[in-house]
Design an enzyme around this catalytic site. Structure first.
Site, PDB file in Angstrom:
ATOM      1  CG  ASP A 210     -35.674 -43.669  -2.294  1.00 26.90           C
ATOM      2  OD1 ASP A 210     -34.824 -44.688  -2.311  1.00 26.90           O
ATOM      3  OD2 ASP A 210     -36.302 -43.366  -2.624  1.00 26.90           O
ATOM      4  CG  HIS A 262     -36.807 -47.003  -3.667  1.00 25.31           C
ATOM      5  ND1 HIS A 262     -35.801 -46.484  -4.253  1.00 25.31           N
ATOM      6  CD2 HIS A 262     -37.565 -47.777  -4.624  1.00 25.31           C
ATOM      7  CE1 HIS A 262     -35.978 -46.836  -5.346  1.00 25.31           C
ATOM      8  NE2 HIS A 262     -36.994 -47.278  -5.719  1.00 25.31           N
ATOM      9  CG  ASP A 325     -40.849 -47.053  -5.746  1.00 25.29           C
ATOM     10  OD1 ASP A 325     -41.130 -47.250  -4.411  1.00 25.29           O
ATOM     11  OD2 ASP A 325     -40.263 -46.426  -6.239  1.00 25.29           O
ATOM     12  CD  GLU A 326     -37.797 -48.114  -9.332  1.00 26.79           C
ATOM     13  OE1 GLU A 326     -37.275 -47.891 -10.486  1.00 26.79           O
ATOM     14  OE2 GLU A 326     -37.005 -47.251  -8.359  1.00 26.79           O
ATOM     15  CE1 TYR A 421     -42.867 -40.544 -12.246  1.00 23.66           C
ATOM     16  CE2 TYR A 421     -40.758 -41.289 -12.257  1.00 23.66           C
ATOM     17  CZ  TYR A 421     -41.919 -41.432 -11.952  1.00 23.66           C
ATOM     18  OH  TYR A 421     -42.389 -42.509 -10.780  1.00 23.66           O
ATOM     19  CG  ASP A 423     -37.339 -37.241 -12.405  1.00 23.21           C
ATOM     20  OD1 ASP A 423     -38.439 -37.300 -12.789  1.00 23.21           O
ATOM     21  OD2 ASP A 423     -36.560 -38.226 -12.160  1.00 23.21           O
ATOM     22  CD1 TRP A 459     -39.138 -39.096  -9.622  1.00 21.49           C
ATOM     23  CD2 TRP A 459     -38.990 -39.719  -7.713  1.00 21.49           C
ATOM     24  NE1 TRP A 459     -40.127 -39.919  -9.258  1.00 21.49           N
ATOM     25  CE2 TRP A 459     -40.097 -40.215  -8.272  1.00 21.49           C
ATOM     26  CE3 TRP A 459     -38.464 -40.108  -6.380  1.00 21.49           C
ATOM     27  CZ2 TRP A 459     -41.014 -40.936  -7.309  1.00 21.49           C
ATOM     28  CZ3 TRP A 459     -39.275 -40.707  -5.427  1.00 21.49           C
ATOM     29  CH2 TRP A 459     -40.561 -41.266  -6.181  1.00 21.49           C
TER      30      TRP A 459
HETATM   31  C1  ACM Z   1     -40.567 -44.452  -9.025  1.00 22.73           C
HETATM   32  O1  ACM Z   1     -40.322 -44.036  -9.857  1.00 22.73           O
HETATM   33  N1  ACM Z   1     -39.910 -45.428  -8.723  1.00 22.73           N
HETATM   34  C2  ACM Z   1     -42.004 -44.532  -8.461  1.00 22.73           C
END
Ligand code: ACM
Length: 702
Positions: A210, A262, A325-326, A421, A423, A459
């Site tokens: 990441d 990332h 992602d992102e 999720y 986290d 995460w």
């Molecule tokens: C993510 O939570 N960006 C996959």
């Protein structure tokens, strides 16, 4: 086959099954497909023996047999026979003579998604028989067996009589562990693999790179782990060791190298991958950076190709995750050379503007071809879904259910993570509810088959190797049950009841979700005496939810120690939840009991007394804890929350006193009290008082 007849005789001798489950016996989590409970028990004594029968011998049999033996010896016997865990294994004999007889038909193929994991487990007063078509089913059944045992005084255990028939609902039941944001040493991954085994999860999704770190040793590009990993990385030998450890627990390992976003750690090591001329260090902070690889250069793909040539052989699993992602494409739009490329390739919107999605899809297609060159199937987060993505790509949906269904409708296999999720510090109940395939899923039967299951995601921005267990467990077990058990298993209070039974069992496997926060509290308090009032406060605090912790004025870097009260606070406070249930019960009682006898019967008095004692403890705790909070700079910021707890408890005590007398509060009192309670909601030290909503329900009762 004679021993089969023997087993039938043995079982026929047992008392009739199909008794209602004795309450103390219904402890299994995940709930099995079918369990018929008897009234008797089997006692595991020091002369306990066990035996494995494997009829079909194949090349894979020795590995399967040794995985089964290891699971029995390391994971199950220490619980069945805590006084003498090296119980005798009987070698194969014509007849099953051991107390625990395991029999499987063939070695299971771990890397085949949808491989048979079913098993039957029979406990009778005479012994235990665990049967399965594959050794993977035996591994699942052993996890069930472990949960059944209660210790006896003589160093053994007893198991309730039961007949379990069980199989998973979904073939893909995962946990993502983010080892990029905070490095998770080998021992941490291993103990979490044990927890996964215990809850029948079967996919470790290992997030290995990441913005903040690249965690795989690369012999071809050593700067990846040296610079990108800052020296905190897994050697290739360690990766093989973890993959093997997981495999012996029936768990696949799917690696993720996140790209093109990332990926700052890659760029820090090899700036030629970047979309501009900047040089980068690994990211020192959290957040979505929108820094991306340059998808227009051939050298980017040849680099990825080489990395995949080195990394893919470390992982036997047929799936490889590329993240995706992102990345909002801002770096691409800001580079005239990349914009010119997009226009030249026709990656433009209807209005003629550079189309980031089209460029990323082109990138995904190139990477997919590389992943397939190494005989892997590509998995990516739902952002990669779009026109032009080959159907062979698997979609992991994190932003909502829509991505999951859109993926299946477009012919992609899909995995659900939205709702899972862990986290985010949400409740186990909130993770328990989402179903990858609810009855009303808008999918044809063919499309439904593409929904492989789901994954909890851990995460690790706010979890280091010490506290990570407490952020994963026990709540992840609720996700495990959703993915394993029949869809109609949805009783939330019962899930919590069983979660409380499972949680200490997970700690005896080596997880530290209870120990680590306790240890941190002791460290903060400075002495065992001081820890008591500090714990009273910490137990009713929860970290602020979702990603609010990023935005409360406290500046986190990757180096910030996670050693404050917020890190010791439970993601979901059991004390608060149980208090909330007690409030509801009391209010129900108060509504239904006749006025003349209300709070005069033992039940009413007992409920009232226990609520009052809890409130008094919170009220008086402030005076005890303030000196402790003041003597440690890491604790001072929590002082207002203790005062708030005292104030809120005092209001609740006033309301309770009126309730007991059968008097309604005045409207003025109630308005003022509720206003005061609302003012106490303000978080401090990135935590909030988890009991406030329950106290509010009590106070606002008419
Ligand atoms: C993510 O939570 N960006 C996959």
């Amino acid at each position: 086959m004679r021993y089969v007849l023997f087993l039938i005789a043995l079982l026929a001798a047992a008392p009739a099954f199909a008794q209602p489950a004795p309450p103390e016996a219904r402890m299994l989590l995940p709930v099995p497909t079918q369990a018929n409970w008897g009234r008797s028990r089997f006692t595991v004594k020091p002369d306990f023996t066990w035996q494995v029968f494997t009829p079909a011998q194949t090349a894979a049999t020795p590995a399967a047999d040794s995985a089964v033996a290891e699971a029995v010896e390391r994971l199950v016997l220490p619980v069945l026979l805590p006084g003498r865990p090296q119980a005798n294994r009987r070698r194969a004999s014509p007849l099953p003579t051991a107390a625990l007889v395991l029999q499987y038909g063939r070695p299971g193929s771990l890397l085949t998604v949808g491989e048979d994991e079913s098993y039957t487990l029979r406990v009778t007063p005479m012994g235990v028989a665990l049967n399965a078509p594959t050794h993977l089913g035996i591994l699942r059944g052993l996890a069930t067996l472990r949960e059944l045992a209660s210790p006896t005084k003589s160093g053994g255990s007893t198991l309730p009589e039961v007949d379990v028939v069980d199989a998973p609902r979904f073939p893909w039941r995962g946990l993502l562990i983010d080892a990029a944001r905070h490095f998770m040493p080998v021992s941490v991954v291993k103990r979490n693999l044990d927890g996964m085994w215990a809850t029948k999860l079967n996919v470790l999704h290992w997030h290995l790179s990441d913005d903040q770190g690249f965690r795989v040793e690369s012999k071809l590009f050593p700067r990846l782990h040296q610079v990108g990993g800052q020296g905190q990385y897994y050697t290739q030998r360690q990766i093989r060791e973890i993959v093997r450890y997981a495999g012996r627990r029936g768990i696949r390992v799917v690696p993720e190298l996140d790209m093109p976003g990332h990926a700052t750690a890659w760029l820090a090591a090899y700036p030629r991958l970047a979309s501009n001329d900047s040089t980068y260090g690994v990211a020192p902070r959290w957040g979505v950076l929108n820094i991306a690889m340059d998808p227009t250069r051939e050298t980017t793909y040849s680099f990825i190709d080489s990395v995949l040539s080195e990394v893919t052989p470390l992982f036997p699993d047929p799936y490889f995750h590329i993240g995706g992602d992102e990345n909002d494409g801002r770096q691409w739009r800001r580079n005239p050379r990349i914009v010119a490329y997009m226009k030249q390739q026709g990656y433009v919107t209807e209005k003629g503007l550079p189309d980031k999605h089209a460029l990323q899809t082109a990138f995904n297609r190139r990477v997919l071809a590389l992943v397939e060159k190494y005989q892997k199937r590509m998995v990516g987060w739902d952002e990669i879904l779009g026109p032009g993505l080959p159907a062979s790509a698997v979609i992991q949906s994190w932003r909502g259910k829509k991505g999951l269904y859109d993926a299946a409708k477009a012919g992609h296999q899909a995995i659900l993570s939205n709702g899972y999720y862990v986290d985010l510090n949400l409740t186990a109940a909130s993770h328990y509810a989402p179903d990858p395939l609810p009855q009303d899923a808008p999918l044809t039967p063919e499309q439904q088959k593409l929904i492989l299951g789901g994954e909890a995601t851990m995460w690790a921005e706010f979890a280091d190797s010490v506290i990570v267990d407490a952020r994963i467990w026990p709540r992840t077990a609720a996700v495990a049950e959703r993915l394993w058990s029949p869809a109609q298993v949805r009783d939330v209070p019962d899930m919590y009841r069983r979660l409380a039974l499972l949680s200490p069992q997970l700690e005896t496997l080596g997880l530290q979700h209870r120990k680590a926060p306790s240890q941190l509290l002791l460290q903060l308090a400075g002495s065992p005496a001081a820890v008591l009032p500090l714990r009273t406060l910490a137990q009713v605090l929860e970290p602020v939810k979702e990603y609010k912790r990023h935005f409360q004025g406290f500046k986190y870097t990757t180096q910030t120690p996670l050693n404050r009260l917020v890190d010791a606070a439970p993601a979901e406070s059991d004390v608060a939840r149980e208090f909330g249930a007690a409030v509801d019960k009391l209010l129900d009682y108060a509504r239904s009991a006749p006025a003349a006898t209300r709070f005069r019967d033992a039940n009413g008095r007992q409920q009232l007394t226990s609520l009052r004692e809890q409130l008094l403890q919170w009220q008086t705790n402030d005076a005890l804890v303030q000196p402790i909070l003041q003597q440690n700079s890491l604790l001072q910021e929590y002082a207002p929350l203790s005062v708030n707890l005292k104030t809120a408890a005092a209001l609740a005590l006033e309301r309770l006193a009126l309730l007991e007398k059968g008097q309604a509060p005045t409207a003025a009192w109630q308005t003022a009290a509720l206003k005061q309670l609302d003012a106490l909601k303000a978080p401090a030290g990135q935590t909030e008082l988890a009991v406030l909503p329950h106290l509010r329900r009590l106070v606002e009762t008419k």
